[in-house]
Design a protein around this motif. Structure first.
Motif, PDB file in Angstrom:
ATOM      1  N   MET A   1      12.850 -27.663  14.306  1.00 56.90           N
ATOM      2  CA  MET A   1      14.269 -27.672  14.672  1.00 56.90           C
ATOM      3  C   MET A   1      15.016 -28.670  13.802  1.00 56.90           C
ATOM      4  SD  MET A   1      14.913 -25.586  17.185  1.00 56.90           S
ATOM      5  CE  MET A   1      16.379 -26.261  17.968  1.00 56.90           C
ATOM      6  N   LEU A   2      16.231 -28.289  13.350  1.00 61.85           N
ATOM      7  CA  LEU A   2      17.046 -29.196  12.570  1.00 61.85           C
ATOM      8  C   LEU A   2      17.734 -30.185  13.493  1.00 61.85           C
ATOM      9  CD1 LEU A   2      18.829 -26.810  10.054  1.00 61.85           C
ATOM     10  CD2 LEU A   2      16.875 -28.284   9.621  1.00 61.85           C
ATOM     11  N   SER A   3      17.995 -31.391  12.959  1.00 64.66           N
ATOM     12  CA  SER A   3      18.726 -32.378  13.727  1.00 64.66           C
ATOM     13  C   SER A   3      20.169 -31.929  13.888  1.00 64.66           C
ATOM     14  CB  SER A   3      18.690 -33.726  13.000  1.00 64.66           C
ATOM     15  OG  SER A   3      19.418 -33.640  11.795  1.00 64.66           O
ATOM     16  N   ALA A   4      20.905 -32.577  14.782  1.00 66.19           N
ATOM     17  CA  ALA A   4      22.312 -32.229  14.981  1.00 66.19           C
ATOM     18  C   ALA A   4      23.102 -32.447  13.699  1.00 66.19           C
ATOM     19  CB  ALA A   4      22.898 -33.075  16.114  1.00 66.19           C
ATOM     20  N   ALA A   5      22.764 -33.535  12.984  1.00 68.07           N
ATOM     21  CA  ALA A   5      23.458 -33.832  11.722  1.00 68.07           C
ATOM     22  C   ALA A   5      23.180 -32.751  10.691  1.00 68.07           C
ATOM     23  CB  ALA A   5      23.020 -35.196  11.189  1.00 68.07           C
ATOM     24  N   ALA A   6      21.919 -32.316  10.607  1.00 68.91           N
ATOM     25  CA  ALA A   6      21.552 -31.283   9.633  1.00 68.91           C
ATOM     26  C   ALA A   6      22.250 -29.972   9.965  1.00 68.91           C
ATOM     27  CB  ALA A   6      20.044 -31.086   9.618  1.00 68.91           C
ATOM     28  N   THR A   7      22.337 -29.636  11.248  1.00 67.52           N
ATOM     29  CA  THR A   7      22.994 -28.405  11.661  1.00 67.52           C
ATOM     30  C   THR A   7      24.474 -28.438  11.319  1.00 67.52           C
ATOM     31  OG1 THR A   7      21.425 -28.118  13.476  1.00 67.52           O
ATOM     32  CG2 THR A   7      23.498 -26.902  13.633  1.00 67.52           C
ATOM     33  N   PHE A   8      25.119 -29.593  11.543  1.00 63.05           N
ATOM     34  CA  PHE A   8      26.537 -29.745  11.214  1.00 63.05           C
ATOM     35  C   PHE A   8      26.776 -29.535   9.725  1.00 63.05           C
ATOM     36  CE2 PHE A   8      29.843 -32.518   9.508  1.00 63.05           C
ATOM     37  CZ  PHE A   8      30.957 -32.033  10.166  1.00 63.05           C
ATOM     38  N   VAL A   9      25.947 -30.176   8.898  1.00 62.23           N
ATOM     39  CA  VAL A   9      26.133 -30.080   7.458  1.00 62.23           C
ATOM     40  C   VAL A   9      25.801 -28.684   6.961  1.00 62.23           C
ATOM     41  CG1 VAL A   9      25.401 -30.996   5.233  1.00 62.23           C
ATOM     42  CG2 VAL A   9      25.685 -32.537   7.154  1.00 62.23           C
ATOM     43  N   LEU A  10      24.781 -28.050   7.531  1.00 65.26           N
ATOM     44  CA  LEU A  10      24.429 -26.683   7.145  1.00 65.26           C
ATOM     45  C   LEU A  10      25.572 -25.732   7.458  1.00 65.26           C
ATOM     46  CD1 LEU A  10      22.288 -24.778   6.039  1.00 65.26           C
ATOM     47  CD2 LEU A  10      21.363 -24.583   8.343  1.00 65.26           C
ATOM     48  N   ASN A  11      26.200 -25.893   8.622  1.00 70.14           N
ATOM     49  CA  ASN A  11      27.330 -25.053   8.980  1.00 70.14           C
ATOM     50  C   ASN A  11      28.510 -25.294   8.048  1.00 70.14           C
ATOM     51  OD1 ASN A  11      26.027 -23.821  11.105  1.00 70.14           O
ATOM     52  ND2 ASN A  11      26.709 -25.304  12.611  1.00 70.14           N
ATOM     53  N   LYS A  12      28.712 -26.561   7.654  1.00 74.98           N
ATOM     54  CA  LYS A  12      29.767 -26.891   6.701  1.00 74.98           C
ATOM     55  C   LYS A  12      29.504 -26.188   5.375  1.00 74.98           C
ATOM     56  CE  LYS A  12      31.629 -30.843   4.135  1.00 74.98           C
ATOM     57  NZ  LYS A  12      31.460 -32.268   3.862  1.00 74.98           N
ATOM     58  N   SER A  13      28.234 -26.192   4.946  1.00 71.96           N
ATOM     59  CA  SER A  13      27.870 -25.544   3.687  1.00 71.96           C
ATOM     60  C   SER A  13      28.105 -24.044   3.761  1.00 71.96           C
ATOM     61  CB  SER A  13      26.401 -25.827   3.365  1.00 71.96           C
ATOM     62  OG  SER A  13      25.987 -25.111   2.241  1.00 71.96           O
ATOM     63  N   LYS A  14      27.827 -23.429   4.901  1.00 76.10           N
ATOM     64  CA  LYS A  14      28.043 -21.993   5.056  1.00 76.10           C
ATOM     65  C   LYS A  14      29.508 -21.653   4.815  1.00 76.10           C
ATOM     66  CE  LYS A  14      24.437 -20.921   8.439  1.00 76.10           C
ATOM     67  NZ  LYS A  14      24.190 -20.505   9.818  1.00 76.10           N
ATOM     68  N   ARG A  15      30.432 -22.478   5.379  1.00 75.05           N
ATOM     69  CA  ARG A  15      31.840 -22.210   5.204  1.00 75.05           C
ATOM     70  C   ARG A  15      32.233 -22.305   3.741  1.00 75.05           C
ATOM     71  NH1 ARG A  15      31.991 -25.421   9.831  1.00 75.05           N
ATOM     72  NH2 ARG A  15      32.699 -27.241   8.668  1.00 75.05           N
ATOM     73  N   MET A  16      31.703 -23.323   3.034  1.00 76.72           N
ATOM     74  CA  MET A  16      32.048 -23.516   1.632  1.00 76.72           C
ATOM     75  C   MET A  16      31.493 -22.379   0.779  1.00 76.72           C
ATOM     76  SD  MET A  16      31.759 -27.609   1.151  1.00 76.72           S
ATOM     77  CE  MET A  16      32.592 -27.558  -0.420  1.00 76.72           C
ATOM     78  N   ILE A 118      26.580 -34.764   2.952  1.00 75.92           N
ATOM     79  CA  ILE A 118      25.598 -33.930   2.257  1.00 75.92           C
ATOM     80  C   ILE A 118      25.830 -32.463   2.579  1.00 75.92           C
ATOM     81  CG2 ILE A 118      23.145 -33.396   1.983  1.00 75.92           C
ATOM     82  CD1 ILE A 118      22.551 -36.306   2.736  1.00 75.92           C
ATOM     83  N   GLU A 119      25.880 -31.640   1.549  1.00 80.26           N
ATOM     84  CA  GLU A 119      25.997 -30.197   1.725  1.00 80.26           C
ATOM     85  C   GLU A 119      24.622 -29.572   1.504  1.00 80.26           C
ATOM     86  OE1 GLU A 119      28.921 -28.685  -0.952  1.00 80.26           O
ATOM     87  OE2 GLU A 119      30.315 -30.316  -0.511  1.00 80.26           O
ATOM     88  N   ILE A 120      24.179 -28.772   2.447  1.00 81.04           N
ATOM     89  CA  ILE A 120      22.907 -28.075   2.347  1.00 81.04           C
ATOM     90  C   ILE A 120      23.221 -26.633   1.967  1.00 81.04           C
ATOM     91  CG2 ILE A 120      20.811 -27.381   3.568  1.00 81.04           C
ATOM     92  CD1 ILE A 120      21.356 -29.750   5.478  1.00 81.04           C
ATOM     93  N   ALA A 121      22.809 -26.223   0.760  1.00 79.59           N
ATOM     94  CA  ALA A 121      23.167 -24.901   0.254  1.00 79.59           C
ATOM     95  C   ALA A 121      21.921 -24.092  -0.070  1.00 79.59           C
ATOM     96  CB  ALA A 121      24.049 -25.047  -0.979  1.00 79.59           C
ATOM     97  N   PRO A 122      21.416 -23.305   0.872  1.00 79.93           N
ATOM     98  CA  PRO A 122      20.229 -22.477   0.613  1.00 79.93           C
ATOM     99  C   PRO A 122      20.503 -21.384  -0.411  1.00 79.93           C
ATOM    100  CG  PRO A 122      20.593 -22.768   2.966  1.00 79.93           C
ATOM    101  CD  PRO A 122      21.838 -23.221   2.265  1.00 79.93           C
ATOM    102  N   LYS A 123      19.581 -21.204  -1.335  1.00 78.41           N
ATOM    103  CA  LYS A 123      19.613 -20.128  -2.321  1.00 78.41           C
ATOM    104  C   LYS A 123      18.403 -19.242  -2.047  1.00 78.41           C
ATOM    105  CE  LYS A 123      22.982 -22.437  -4.184  1.00 78.41           C
ATOM    106  NZ  LYS A 123      24.390 -22.033  -3.982  1.00 78.41           N
ATOM    107  N   LYS A 124      18.124 -18.310  -2.957  1.00 73.10           N
ATOM    108  CA  LYS A 124      16.993 -17.409  -2.733  1.00 73.10           C
ATOM    109  C   LYS A 124      15.652 -18.114  -2.805  1.00 73.10           C
ATOM    110  CE  LYS A 124      16.683 -13.256  -3.795  1.00 73.10           C
ATOM    111  NZ  LYS A 124      16.417 -12.023  -4.561  1.00 73.10           N
ATOM    112  N   GLY A 125      15.491 -19.046  -3.757  1.00 71.33           N
ATOM    113  CA  GLY A 125      14.184 -19.655  -3.940  1.00 71.33           C
ATOM    114  C   GLY A 125      14.105 -21.135  -3.628  1.00 71.33           C
ATOM    115  N   TYR A 126      15.243 -21.735  -3.266  1.00 75.61           N
ATOM    116  CA  TYR A 126      15.258 -23.180  -3.021  1.00 75.61           C
ATOM    117  C   TYR A 126      16.485 -23.552  -2.206  1.00 75.61           C
ATOM    118  CZ  TYR A 126      18.767 -23.218  -6.756  1.00 75.61           C
ATOM    119  OH  TYR A 126      19.887 -22.977  -7.523  1.00 75.61           O
ATOM    120  N   VAL A 127      16.541 -24.806  -1.798  1.00 71.65           N
ATOM    121  CA  VAL A 127      17.715 -25.328  -1.104  1.00 71.65           C
ATOM    122  C   VAL A 127      18.312 -26.427  -1.960  1.00 71.65           C
ATOM    123  CG1 VAL A 127      18.542 -26.610   0.903  1.00 71.65           C
ATOM    124  CG2 VAL A 127      16.916 -24.735   1.213  1.00 71.65           C
ATOM    125  N   SER A 128      19.580 -26.261  -2.310  1.00 69.12           N
ATOM    126  CA  SER A 128      20.299 -27.249  -3.108  1.00 69.12           C
ATOM    127  C   SER A 128      20.937 -28.274  -2.176  1.00 69.12           C
ATOM    128  CB  SER A 128      21.373 -26.555  -3.950  1.00 69.12           C
ATOM    129  OG  SER A 128      22.223 -27.506  -4.559  1.00 69.12           O
TER     130      SER A 128
END
Length: 199
Positions: A1-16, A118-128
């Motif tokens: 499970m991702l932490s609350a902080a990680a989930t927040f940043v991941l959602n932010k990255s999705k919007r961007m 921090i922006e978490i940006a998943p790609k096909k083969g890695y996470v930026s």
């Protein structure tokens, strides 16, 4: 499970990422008069076989640039990042490598504690991982090895921190790891240094 902080940043990255995709699609519509969906449907109906052959066909016959042609073919084949949610992209990265997922989850939990920018940006083969600019990539490199790639220009290599050589590489160093229990303070400190340099 991702932490609350990680989930927040991941959602932010999705919007961007969505904004970026929408901008590219809008530019394609403006430049050609056809939407990305229309181009993708057209390319699908006129499939030329391999990805590269379809891209070449679109470029040569319709005057499309490489990036637009590539995007269209990926969308037609459902292989572009935009065809999947971030969660789906990450899950796909670990298919057949599920035992490496614990490394990713542990690292993300620690890295997101560095700051809220921090922006978490998943790609096909890695996470930026980005701050004002990219500072790291996390990826299951093989079925048995995970790699932490970092941007640490000018940093001498160490037994743990290997230099990445080759023309056109973005990341300068990498750390290889095989299981989550190998994660230590030295690794985290190297990632934190790359983070600090990306402000």
């Amino acid at each position: 499970m991702l932490s609350a902080a990680a989930t927040f940043v991941l959602n932010k990255s999705k919007r961007m990422d969505k904004v970026t995709a929408e901008t590219m699609a809008a530019n394609l519509l403006t430049n050609t008069g056809k939407s990305l969906a229309e181009w993708a449907d057209f390319a699908k109906k006129n499939n030329k076989g391999k990805h590269g052959e379809s891209v070449k066909w679109l470029k040569e016959n319709f005057g499309l640039g490489l990036f637009f042609a590539d995007l269209i073919v990926h969308r037609a084949n459902g292989t572009d990042a935009g065809s999947f949610t971030d969660d789906q992209l990450i899950t796909k990265q670990y298919q057949g490598k599920e035992h490496l997922r614990a490394i990713y989850d542990t690292l993300i939990s620690q890295i997101t504690s560095f700051g809220s920018d921090i922006e978490i940006a998943p790609k096909k083969g890695y996470v930026s991982l980005r701050r004002k600019k990219q500072f790291a990539c996390l990826k299951p490199a093989t079925k048995t090895r995970f790699e932490i790639e970092l941007i640490l220009k000018g940093q001498p290599a160490t037994p743990l921190l290997e230099a990445i050589t080759g023309a056109g590489v973005m990341c300068t160093h990498k750390i290889k790891i095989e299981k989550a229990s190998e994660i230590n303070i030295e690794m985290i400190n190297w990632i934190k240094l790359a983070y600090s340099k990306a402000n």
